[in-house]
Enzyme design. Structure first.
Site, PDB file in Angstrom:
ATOM      1  N   THR A 196       0.825  -1.224   0.000  1.00 54.86           N
ATOM      2  CA  THR A 196       0.000   0.000   0.000  1.00 54.86           C
ATOM      3  C   THR A 196       0.856   1.270   0.000  1.00 54.86           C
ATOM      4  O   THR A 196       0.405   2.316  -0.463  1.00 54.86           O
ATOM      5  CB  THR A 196      -0.976   0.037   1.193  1.00 54.86           C
ATOM      6  OG1 THR A 196      -0.255   0.135   2.430  1.00 54.86           O
ATOM      7  CG2 THR A 196      -1.852  -1.205   1.227  1.00 54.86           C
ATOM      8  N   LEU A 242      -2.665   5.005   0.002  1.00 56.22           N
ATOM      9  CA  LEU A 242      -4.114   4.769   0.014  1.00 56.22           C
ATOM     10  C   LEU A 242      -4.332   3.274   0.260  1.00 56.22           C
ATOM     11  O   LEU A 242      -4.462   2.489  -0.674  1.00 56.22           O
ATOM     12  CB  LEU A 242      -4.714   5.221  -1.325  1.00 56.22           C
ATOM     13  CG  LEU A 242      -6.232   5.293  -1.380  1.00 56.22           C
ATOM     14  CD1 LEU A 242      -6.808   6.136  -0.251  1.00 56.22           C
ATOM     15  CD2 LEU A 242      -6.681   5.860  -2.718  1.00 56.22           C
ATOM     16  N   HIS A 243      -4.370   2.915   1.547  1.00 55.55           N
ATOM     17  CA  HIS A 243      -4.311   1.495   1.930  1.00 55.55           C
ATOM     18  C   HIS A 243      -5.541   0.666   1.518  1.00 55.55           C
ATOM     19  O   HIS A 243      -5.439  -0.288   0.758  1.00 55.55           O
ATOM     20  CB  HIS A 243      -4.167   1.383   3.453  1.00 55.55           C
ATOM     21  CG  HIS A 243      -3.082   2.192   4.048  1.00 55.55           C
ATOM     22  ND1 HIS A 243      -1.767   1.800   4.024  1.00 55.55           N
ATOM     23  CD2 HIS A 243      -3.099   3.389   4.695  1.00 55.55           C
ATOM     24  CE1 HIS A 243      -1.021   2.696   4.646  1.00 55.55           C
ATOM     25  NE2 HIS A 243      -1.805   3.677   5.056  1.00 55.55           N
ATOM     26  N   ASP A 244      -6.682   1.000   2.118  1.00 57.10           N
ATOM     27  CA  ASP A 244      -7.812   0.060   2.088  1.00 57.10           C
ATOM     28  C   ASP A 244      -8.406  -0.223   0.699  1.00 57.10           C
ATOM     29  O   ASP A 244      -8.856  -1.359   0.449  1.00 57.10           O
ATOM     30  CB  ASP A 244      -8.920   0.541   3.034  1.00 57.10           C
ATOM     31  CG  ASP A 244      -8.495   0.467   4.495  1.00 57.10           C
ATOM     32  OD1 ASP A 244      -7.573  -0.313   4.808  1.00 57.10           O
ATOM     33  OD2 ASP A 244      -9.078   1.190   5.323  1.00 57.10           O
TER      34      ASP A 244
END
Ligand code: BDR
Ligand code: CA
Length: 314
Positions: A196, A242-244
């Site tokens: 990520t 922007l992980h999720d």
């Protein structure tokens, strides 16, 4: 059209959770059975409120939202207002939602749904601490063999931690839950920081959302403006990770990602390294291969997907 993939999104919104939810709402390949909320980035009352705000922003007040665990299994709740703001969703001004929260508890919903659907059909997308999933597994262990797969954001190996030197936030908040989930024999695909941290919200990428003529695009830009300021400062990069949304993107376009099937074990004893994901990347043990761990993402392809999909929302 091929059959849609039935998913449950378990989440603690959070701006990046919000973008992940918007991506899912905009993707006809996915059938969102429900969104379940958990305490994490902010307390439970706010994650549940934020999930409703996002569904209404995305034009889907019909999505069923279930409220889950109010705190981690063993440890005290740690939140992340310094990253996400006081509301968890600082940035855009979004109206108070009118859509309801379901009466049933999220853990009961997860158990009931997995037990009543054919085994091996439902995918759990986890974007926050794993408390709800672990509690569901404790309540009804038979669900383990009925879950098709879990696609989770959490952990880190090469990048180590973001909340302590060795732990990533989602795993750190409830390491005991994470251990239960990783030891349950469920097929897992993991999006750790290693992956990520390549998906950066650069100015150029945010502008593409801001200039959309719908309401979801500019709201996404406002969320990302707020969300990235903390990490830009921390990492000195143009944009924050922007992980999720990587979780949802993997379901839609797995070819954007690359990784390997390895063992992931969770540290729950040492306070110094609490919540570390001990990833056997080089296969130096004979521990079971319990997770497909992603190492790289095609960031340009990922943002193109996000842009194309969010442009289709109201
Ligand atoms: C994870 O922690 C939260 O702050 C984000 O929403 C993401 O799920 C990143 O470490
Ligand atoms: Ca999250």
């Amino acid at each position: 059209m091929p059959k849609r993939i039935p998913i449950i999104i378990d989440t603690d919104p959070g701006q990046d959770d919000a973008v992940a939810i918007l991506l899912a709402l905009a993707s006809p390949e996915l059938e969102i059975l429900a969104i379940t909320t958990v305490a994490g980035n902010v307390p439970l009352a706010l994650t549940e409120l934020n999930a409703r705000k996002i569904c209404e922003l995305g034009g889907r007040p019909d999505i069923a939202i279930y409220s889950g665990a109010i705190r981690p299994m063993v440890r005290n709740l740690v939140t992340a207002e310094e990253v996400h703001g006081k509301t968890g969703l600082d940035g855009p001004v979004l109206p108070d939602p009118v859509m309801p929260v379901q009466k049933q508890h999220a853990i009961d919903f997860i158990v009931e749904t997995l037990m009543s659907h054919p085994a091996g059909t439902i995918t759990l997308c986890t974007l926050g601490p794993l408390t709800n999933i672990a509690l569901a597994l404790v309540r009804e262990p038979r669900i383990a063999s009925r879950i098709k797969q879990i696609v989770a954001m959490g952990g880190g190996y090469f990048e180590q931690g973001n909340v302590t030197p060795s732990a990533e936030f989602n795993i750190y908040v409830d390491p005991h839950a994470a251990r239960i989930v990783f030891d349950a024999g469920i097929p897992i695909t993991l999006m750790p920081l290693d992956c990520t941290h390549q998906a950066l919200t650069t100015q150029k990428r945010i502008e593409a959302f801001r200039t959309m003529t719908n309401r979801s695009g500019p709201a996404t830009a406002a969320m990302l403006d707020f969300f990235e300021r903390f990490d830009e400062n921390k990492y000195g990069t143009d944009g924050g990770p922007l992980h999720d949304p990587c979780v949802i993107a993997w379901l839609l376009q797995p070819e954007l990602f690359e990784g390997r099937l390895v063992n992931v074990s969770i540290e729950c004893e040492s306070e110094l390294t609490m919540g570390a994901t001990v990833i056997d990347w080089w296969k130096v043990t004979r521990r079971p291969l319990n997770a497909q761990v992603m190492r790289n993402v095609d960031a340009e392809g990922f943002f193109t997907l996000l842009r194309d999909r969010i442009a289709t929302l109201p």
